[in-house]
Motif scaffolding. Structure first.
Motif, PDB file in Angstrom:
ATOM      1  N   GLY A 189       0.831  -1.238  -0.209  1.00 27.78           N
ATOM      2  CA  GLY A 189       0.037  -0.025  -0.115  1.00 27.78           C
ATOM      3  C   GLY A 189       0.807   1.375  -0.063  1.00 27.78           C
ATOM      4  O   GLY A 189       0.674   1.949  -0.699  1.00 27.78           O
ATOM      5  N   TYR A 190       1.873   1.240   0.719  1.00 28.97           N
ATOM      6  CA  TYR A 190       2.792   2.421   0.862  1.00 28.97           C
ATOM      7  C   TYR A 190       3.317   2.478  -0.377  1.00 28.97           C
ATOM      8  O   TYR A 190       3.774   3.675  -1.003  1.00 28.97           O
ATOM      9  N   SER A 191       3.659   1.469  -1.261  1.00 35.94           N
ATOM     10  CA  SER A 191       4.444   1.683  -2.603  1.00 35.94           C
ATOM     11  C   SER A 191       3.476   2.305  -3.540  1.00 35.94           C
ATOM     12  O   SER A 191       3.690   3.150  -4.271  1.00 35.94           O
ATOM     13  N   LEU A 192       2.056   2.028  -3.405  1.00 35.94           N
ATOM     14  CA  LEU A 192       1.111   2.374  -4.377  1.00 35.94           C
ATOM     15  C   LEU A 192       1.256   3.935  -4.029  1.00 35.94           C
ATOM     16  O   LEU A 192       1.002   5.082  -5.011  1.00 35.94           O
ATOM     17  N   ILE A 193       1.250   4.345  -2.798  1.00 33.56           N
ATOM     18  CA  ILE A 193       1.277   5.843  -2.369  1.00 33.56           C
ATOM     19  C   ILE A 193       2.468   6.467  -2.833  1.00 33.56           C
ATOM     20  O   ILE A 193       2.314   7.584  -3.423  1.00 33.56           O
ATOM     21  N   LEU A 194       3.454   5.998  -2.829  1.00 33.47           N
ATOM     22  CA  LEU A 194       4.785   6.327  -3.276  1.00 33.47           C
ATOM     23  C   LEU A 194       4.664   6.762  -4.999  1.00 33.47           C
ATOM     24  O   LEU A 194       4.960   7.920  -5.481  1.00 33.47           O
ATOM     25  N   PHE A 195       4.090   5.620  -5.397  1.00 31.16           N
ATOM     26  CA  PHE A 195       4.078   5.861  -7.210  1.00 31.16           C
ATOM     27  C   PHE A 195       2.856   7.062  -7.266  1.00 31.16           C
ATOM     28  O   PHE A 195       3.193   7.915  -8.263  1.00 31.16           O
ATOM     29  N   ALA A 196       1.886   7.049  -6.396  1.00 33.53           N
ATOM     30  CA  ALA A 196       0.847   8.330  -6.515  1.00 33.53           C
ATOM     31  C   ALA A 196       1.811   9.565  -6.499  1.00 33.53           C
ATOM     32  O   ALA A 196       1.254  10.671  -7.245  1.00 33.53           O
ATOM     33  N   THR A 197       2.519   9.770  -5.213  1.00 33.35           N
ATOM     34  CA  THR A 197       3.032  10.919  -5.125  1.00 33.35           C
ATOM     35  C   THR A 197       4.189  11.332  -6.224  1.00 33.35           C
ATOM     36  O   THR A 197       4.335  12.389  -6.506  1.00 33.35           O
ATOM     37  N   LEU A 198       4.944  10.298  -6.776  1.00 30.21           N
ATOM     38  CA  LEU A 198       5.568  10.624  -8.023  1.00 30.21           C
ATOM     39  C   LEU A 198       4.894  10.850  -9.065  1.00 30.21           C
ATOM     40  O   LEU A 198       5.423  11.958  -9.895  1.00 30.21           O
ATOM     41  N   GLU A 199       3.916  10.258  -9.307  1.00 28.18           N
ATOM     42  CA  GLU A 199       2.825  11.014 -10.554  1.00 28.18           C
ATOM     43  C   GLU A 199       2.356  12.311 -10.434  1.00 28.18           C
ATOM     44  O   GLU A 199       2.405  12.966 -11.250  1.00 28.18           O
ATOM     45  N   LEU A 200       2.055  12.472  -8.831  1.00 33.21           N
ATOM     46  CA  LEU A 200       1.842  13.981  -8.674  1.00 33.21           C
ATOM     47  C   LEU A 200       2.980  15.003  -8.932  1.00 33.21           C
ATOM     48  O   LEU A 200       2.674  15.952  -9.471  1.00 33.21           O
ATOM     49  N   LEU A 201       4.323  14.632  -8.622  1.00 34.04           N
ATOM     50  CA  LEU A 201       5.292  15.237  -8.860  1.00 34.04           C
ATOM     51  C   LEU A 201       5.632  15.639 -10.330  1.00 34.04           C
ATOM     52  O   LEU A 201       5.812  16.582 -10.769  1.00 34.04           O
TER      53      LEU A 201
END
Length: 215
Positions: A189-201
Motif C-alpha cells: 500500500g505504501y508503495s502505491l502511495i509512493l507511485f501516486a506521489t511520484l505521478e503527482l510530482l
C-alpha cells in the motif's frame, strides 16, 4: 494555471513507468523474502527490511510533497493535506522508537501537532481546496493514492485480523504469520502511495512548466 495541462502522456512514457513500478513491486516482494531467510533475528520487526522500507517510502513521499508545495507551488492546500497525512503515517510507523527512547504515546502528540493545524488551515482555505481537489481528483495520481490508502489502512487491517488467521491456521496459529501478512500488505500500500506521489510530482512539473511558458 491550476488545472492539469491538456497534452497526454505518450505511450512509451506510460509503458516505462508501468515497467518501473512492476520492477519496484517485485523488488520489495523479493526483499521481504530475503528478509525472512537471512534476517531471522529482526525479520518483520522495526529493524527489518519491511519496516525500514516503509519508513524510507514515507519519508521520500514527504520530501516530494514539500518540493511540490513549496518549490513548484502546485495545489498548495491539497498537497498540504497529503503531506500531513503521510507525515502522520511516518510518525506512526516510528511508534516503537518513540515509546522506547522518548516516552509512551509521544507519537500521538506529534501526529496531533501535524494533523490538527493542517486540517484547520484546509478548512479555512476550503474554497481553494475544493477548487484544487476538482483538478487533482481527475488525475492518475489520485487514483493511485486512493488505492494505496485503501490497501494500507483498510485491507491490511482486515487481512491482518487475528480472528481471520486463527480461522485459517486453527491449532497451528502463530502470531508471526498475522504480523507478516499485515506488514507486507502495508508495504504494498505504501508503495502505491509512493507511485501516486511520484505521478503527482511529474504532473506538477508539467503544470509548473506550463505556467512559465504562459507567463
Amino acid at each position: 494555471m491550476s488545472s492539469p495541462p491538456a497534452w497526454p502522456i505518450d505511450f512509451r512514457t506510460t509503458l516505462l513507468r508501468a515497467t518501473l513500478y512492476v520492477l519496484f513491486i517485485g523488488g520489495i516482494a523479493q526483499g521481504a523474502y530475503l528478509e525472512a531467510i537471512y534476517l531471522p533475528s529482526v525479520r518483520f520487526t522495526e529493524l527489518g527490511f519491511t519496516e525500514f522500507t516503509q519508513t524510507v517510502i514515507l519519508a521520500t513521499c514527504c520530501l516530494m510533497l514539500i518540493y511540490i508545495r513549496h518549490v513548484l507551488k502546485v495545489w498548495p492546500t491539497v498537497t498540504l493535506l497529503l503531506l500531513a497525512f503521510i507525515a502522520a503515517s511516518l510518525v506512526r510507523e516510528q511508534d516503537y522508537f518513540f515509546d522506547e527512547y522518548v516516552a509512551r504515546n509521544t507519537w500521538k502528540v506529534l501526529v496531533s501537532l501535524i494533523v490538527i493545524p493542517s486540517i484547520v488551515w484546509v478548512v479555512i482555505q476550503r474554497r481553494r481546496f475544493i477548487e484544487e481537489f476538482v483538478s487533482y481528483s481527475n488525475t492518475f495520481a489520485f487514483g493511485l493514492f486512493a488505492a494505496g490508502v485503501l490497501t494500507t489502512y483498510v485491507f491490511s487491517r482486515l487481512y491482518g485480523r487475528q480472528i481471520f488467521w486463527r480461522a485459517v491456521l486453527e491449532d497451528n496459529y502463530v502470531r508471526e504469520f498475522k504480523d507478516v501478512a499485515e506488514e507486507v500488505v502495508e508495504l504494498l500500500g505504501y508503495s502505491l502511495i509512493l507511485f501516486a506521489t511520484l505521478e503527482l510530482l511529474l504532473l506538477a512539473l508539467r503544470i509548473h512548466k506550463a505556467r512559465r511558458v504562459t507567463n
